[in-house]
Design a protein around this motif. Structure first.
Motif, PDB file in Angstrom:
ATOM      1  N   VAL A   1     -10.451  10.625   3.236  1.00  0.00           N
ATOM      2  CA  VAL A   1      -9.421   9.957   3.417  1.00  0.00           C
ATOM      3  C   VAL A   1      -9.771   8.258   3.704  1.00  0.00           C
ATOM      4  CG1 VAL A   1      -7.096   9.194   4.619  1.00  0.00           C
ATOM      5  CG2 VAL A   1      -8.043  11.879   4.369  1.00  0.00           C
ATOM      6  N   VAL A   2      -9.402   7.476   2.841  1.00  0.00           N
ATOM      7  CA  VAL A   2      -9.908   6.025   2.893  1.00  0.00           C
ATOM      8  C   VAL A   2      -8.650   5.465   3.896  1.00  0.00           C
ATOM      9  CG1 VAL A   2     -10.351   3.762   1.970  1.00  0.00           C
ATOM     10  CG2 VAL A   2     -10.973   5.940   0.714  1.00  0.00           C
TER      11      VAL A   2
ATOM     12  N   PHE B   1      -8.072  13.092  -4.490  1.00  0.00           N
ATOM     13  CA  PHE B   1      -6.836  13.585  -4.842  1.00  0.00           C
ATOM     14  C   PHE B   1      -5.934  12.136  -5.171  1.00  0.00           C
ATOM     15  CE2 PHE B   1      -8.769  16.659  -2.607  1.00  0.00           C
ATOM     16  CZ  PHE B   1      -8.590  17.904  -3.467  1.00  0.00           C
ATOM     17  N   PRO B   2      -6.334  11.351  -6.107  1.00  0.00           N
ATOM     18  CA  PRO B   2      -5.597   9.958  -6.243  1.00  0.00           C
ATOM     19  C   PRO B   2      -3.997  10.077  -6.339  1.00  0.00           C
ATOM     20  CG  PRO B   2      -7.169  10.368  -7.843  1.00  0.00           C
ATOM     21  CD  PRO B   2      -7.361  11.375  -6.875  1.00  0.00           C
ATOM     22  N   GLN B   3      -3.712  11.097  -6.769  1.00  0.00           N
ATOM     23  CA  GLN B   3      -2.175  11.273  -7.051  1.00  0.00           C
ATOM     24  C   GLN B   3      -1.601  11.757  -5.684  1.00  0.00           C
ATOM     25  OE1 GLN B   3      -2.953  13.539 -10.649  1.00  0.00           O
ATOM     26  NE2 GLN B   3      -1.067  12.416 -11.347  1.00  0.00           N
ATOM     27  N   GLY B   4      -2.355  12.063  -4.793  1.00  0.00           N
ATOM     28  CA  GLY B   4      -1.681  12.841  -3.543  1.00  0.00           C
ATOM     29  C   GLY B   4      -1.336  11.505  -2.483  1.00  0.00           C
TER      30      GLY B   4
ATOM     31  N   PRO C   1       2.393  15.282  -6.795  1.00  0.00           N
ATOM     32  CA  PRO C   1       3.317  15.449  -7.800  1.00  0.00           C
ATOM     33  C   PRO C   1       3.370  16.793  -8.459  1.00  0.00           C
ATOM     34  CG  PRO C   1       1.588  13.755  -8.500  1.00  0.00           C
ATOM     35  CD  PRO C   1       1.128  14.574  -7.162  1.00  0.00           C
ATOM     36  N   ASP C   2       4.447  17.269  -8.989  1.00  0.00           N
ATOM     37  CA  ASP C   2       4.318  18.699  -9.539  1.00  0.00           C
ATOM     38  C   ASP C   2       3.082  18.944 -10.388  1.00  0.00           C
ATOM     39  OD1 ASP C   2       6.660  19.375  -8.565  1.00  0.00           O
ATOM     40  OD2 ASP C   2       8.056  19.044 -10.038  1.00  0.00           O
ATOM     41  N   GLY C   3       2.624  20.030 -10.389  1.00  0.00           N
ATOM     42  CA  GLY C   3       1.750  20.602 -11.355  1.00  0.00           C
ATOM     43  C   GLY C   3       0.309  20.021 -11.097  1.00  0.00           C
ATOM     44  N   VAL C   4       0.079  19.180  -9.922  1.00  0.00           N
ATOM     45  CA  VAL C   4      -1.181  18.700  -9.641  1.00  0.00           C
ATOM     46  C   VAL C   4      -1.662  19.615  -8.512  1.00  0.00           C
ATOM     47  CG1 VAL C   4      -2.418  16.839  -8.473  1.00  0.00           C
ATOM     48  CG2 VAL C   4      -0.732  16.582 -10.402  1.00  0.00           C
ATOM     49  N   ARG C   5      -3.051  20.318  -8.624  1.00  0.00           N
ATOM     50  CA  ARG C   5      -3.499  21.201  -7.791  1.00  0.00           C
ATOM     51  C   ARG C   5      -4.015  20.349  -6.502  1.00  0.00           C
ATOM     52  NH1 ARG C   5      -5.614  26.586  -9.902  1.00  0.00           N
ATOM     53  NH2 ARG C   5      -6.777  26.684  -8.037  1.00  0.00           N
ATOM     54  N   GLY C   6      -3.750  20.742  -5.021  1.00  0.00           N
ATOM     55  CA  GLY C   6      -4.207  20.157  -4.077  1.00  0.00           C
ATOM     56  C   GLY C   6      -5.598  21.063  -3.575  1.00  0.00           C
ATOM     57  N   PRO C   7      -6.086  20.653  -2.612  1.00  0.00           N
ATOM     58  CA  PRO C   7      -7.332  21.362  -2.127  1.00  0.00           C
ATOM     59  C   PRO C   7      -7.092  22.646  -1.297  1.00  0.00           C
ATOM     60  CG  PRO C   7      -6.892  19.458  -0.684  1.00  0.00           C
ATOM     61  CD  PRO C   7      -5.782  19.349  -1.494  1.00  0.00           C
ATOM     62  N   ARG C   8      -8.134  23.422  -1.175  1.00  0.00           N
ATOM     63  CA  ARG C   8      -7.757  24.738  -0.425  1.00  0.00           C
ATOM     64  C   ARG C   8      -7.651  24.627   1.015  1.00  0.00           C
ATOM     65  NH1 ARG C   8     -12.077  27.149   0.130  1.00  0.00           N
ATOM     66  NH2 ARG C   8     -13.289  25.700  -0.841  1.00  0.00           N
ATOM     67  N   LEU C   9      -7.015  25.616   1.431  1.00  0.00           N
ATOM     68  CA  LEU C   9      -6.900  25.610   3.177  1.00  0.00           C
ATOM     69  C   LEU C   9      -8.047  25.700   3.580  1.00  0.00           C
ATOM     70  CD1 LEU C   9      -4.607  26.029   5.419  1.00  0.00           C
ATOM     71  CD2 LEU C   9      -5.177  28.413   5.197  1.00  0.00           C
TER      72      LEU C   9
ATOM     73  N   VAL D   1       0.966  -1.178   0.043  1.00  0.00           N
ATOM     74  CA  VAL D   1      -0.071  -0.025  -0.049  1.00  0.00           C
ATOM     75  C   VAL D   1       1.002   1.048   0.191  1.00  0.00           C
ATOM     76  CG1 VAL D   1      -1.491   1.326   1.392  1.00  0.00           C
ATOM     77  CG2 VAL D   1      -1.848  -1.103   1.307  1.00  0.00           C
ATOM     78  N   THR D   2       0.681   2.298  -0.890  1.00  0.00           N
ATOM     79  CA  THR D   2       1.338   3.659  -0.862  1.00  0.00           C
ATOM     80  C   THR D   2       0.642   4.421  -0.136  1.00  0.00           C
ATOM     81  OG1 THR D   2       1.635   2.803  -3.338  1.00  0.00           O
ATOM     82  CG2 THR D   2       2.380   5.045  -2.673  1.00  0.00           C
ATOM     83  N   GLY D   3       1.536   4.968   0.978  1.00  0.00           N
ATOM     84  CA  GLY D   3       1.104   5.860   1.878  1.00  0.00           C
ATOM     85  C   GLY D   3       0.398   5.350   3.138  1.00  0.00           C
TER      86      GLY D   3
END
Ligand SMILES: Cc1ncc(COP(=O)(O)O)c(C=O)c1O
Length: 364
Positions: A328-329, A296-299, A314-322, A287-289
């Motif tokens: 989270v599963v 956010f499957p790339q997170g 990863p570079d260039g992928v936008r995350g959620p806002r503060l 399991v990764t992480g």
């Protein structure tokens, strides 16, 4: 589609989608029934009276539990047929509690040593109902359980100690592997070892009625014949481990942790208010992480503290806002449930019910 989170929920919280839950429960009940297996789900995965009730109404024959405490909690809410699928080692306090339970419900207990069987028999002598025992067999996960030929001496010791030896059980934990072959191999190991052990007991004249196996990863690999009872647990919710090994899809995830983004220290990093005290820290090598983020499957949760989860993007992928709330599963659902007081039942983004974790912390 992944679970939708309720508006305005106080985080961290465990959120359950009752439709996905019910569909997981009925799918397992139908699969077991259609192949002639008795389903005795492991309740350590949910520890919740409302979910036990749904499983029993869907056709489960009683519940499996891991501890005397879990058995007590479910007996208190009216479950009257319980299997403690664990080689219970009794002290004075546990002896009293087990005797009370044995008088109240139909009780089965695991044994896996001659000493344990004698101790159990002595402790339960004179109980109103005769307690049934199942000899635990090691089918390949190398945790507890005897090799099949040794089931005879344990079964005989239990019978000599006045216990009603009704069968054998195993947990095929080695089915937790990346490929379907691991699952299939584990299911075959389970059938072979349980079959051998059952025969050893029958040769001693014992009436073996229950041949109990099963885990969530071996779902779909079972063949009717030797095994007649199944004890999957995690399937009610599924989790990131089941997703990683391919035993469920994202649509089958019935429970997530709702978490708030409490910090965005860099464009490629954000921090959530869930740590090991909510998600648990179980993590298998495949399991990764430390959990899976459906939106956010790339997170990847690369760091887990008690109250923080650090997510890398990863570079260039936008995350959620503060300040936003994300799902989270957890990697392994049984631990977060054990850490929570209640499960929030959510439909159409609204909390429609709150289910207490009935057997929360009942680990002795
Ligand atoms: C003895 C026993 N039976 C059944 C299960 C349920 O299997 P799963 O967690 O894969 O659903 C477990 C899980 O650890 C177990 O230890």
């Amino acid at each position: 589609m992944a679970i939708s989170l309720p508006d305005g929920v106080a985080t961290p919280a465990l959120v359950v989608d009752p439709e996905v839950l019910d569909s997981n429960i009925s799918r397992m009940a139908e699969a077991s029934q259609s192949q002639g297996f008795v389903l005795r789900p492991h309740a350590k995965s949910h520890k919740c009276a409302q979910i036990a009730d749904r499983q029993l109404r869907a056709g489960a024959h009683g519940l499996s539990v891991a501890t005397i405490g879990e058995a007590e909690a479910f007996a208190q809410v009216g479950v009257d047929d319980l299997f403690i699928a664990y080689p219970v080692w009794l002290d004075a306090d546990k002896t009293q509690r087990l005797r009370r339970l044995a008088d109240d419900v139909a009780l089965k207990v695991g044994v896996e040593s001659v000493e344990g069987a004698r101790r159990l028999g002595k402790a339960l002598r004179g109980s109103v109902r005769r307690v049934q025992v199942l000899v635990e067999v090691d089918s390949g996960s190398h945790r507890t359980g005897v090799q099949p030929p040794a089931a005879g001496e344990v079964g005989k010791a239990a019978a000599d100690a006045g216990l009603d030896v009704v069968g054998v059980f195993t947990f095929p934990g080695h089915g937790y592997g990346h490929d379907t072959q691991a699952r299939e191999r584990a299911a075959r190991d389970e059938e072979r070892t349980l079959g051998e052990a059952a025969q050893v007991l029958r040769d001693l004249g014992l009436d073996v009625r229950v041949v109990s196996g099963g885990s969530t990863p071996t779902v779909g690999q079972w063949q009717p014949g030797t095994v007649n009872e199944l004890r999957p647990g995690v399937y009610v919710f599924n989790d990131a481990t089941q997703l990683a090994i391919g035993t469920c899809d994202v649509e089958d995830l019935a429970l997530v942790a709702a978490a708030t983004v409490i910090s965005v220290p860099a464009p490629d990093r954000f921090v959530l208010d869930v740590g090991s005290k909510v998600l648990g820290s179980d993590r298998s090598s495949w399991v990764t992480g430390h959990g899976y983020l459906p939106k956010f499957p790339q997170g990847i949760i690369t760091g887990l503290w008690e109250h923080h989860a650090v997510v890398r993007l990863p570079d260039g992928v936008r995350g959620p806002r503060l300040g936003s709330v994300v799902a989270v599963v957890p990697n392994h659902i049984c631990t977060p449930v054990n850490l929570a007081d209640e499960l929030l039942v959510v439909q159409d983004r609204e909390v429609v019910d709150r289910w207490p974790v009935t057997a929360r912390g009942a680990n002795t």
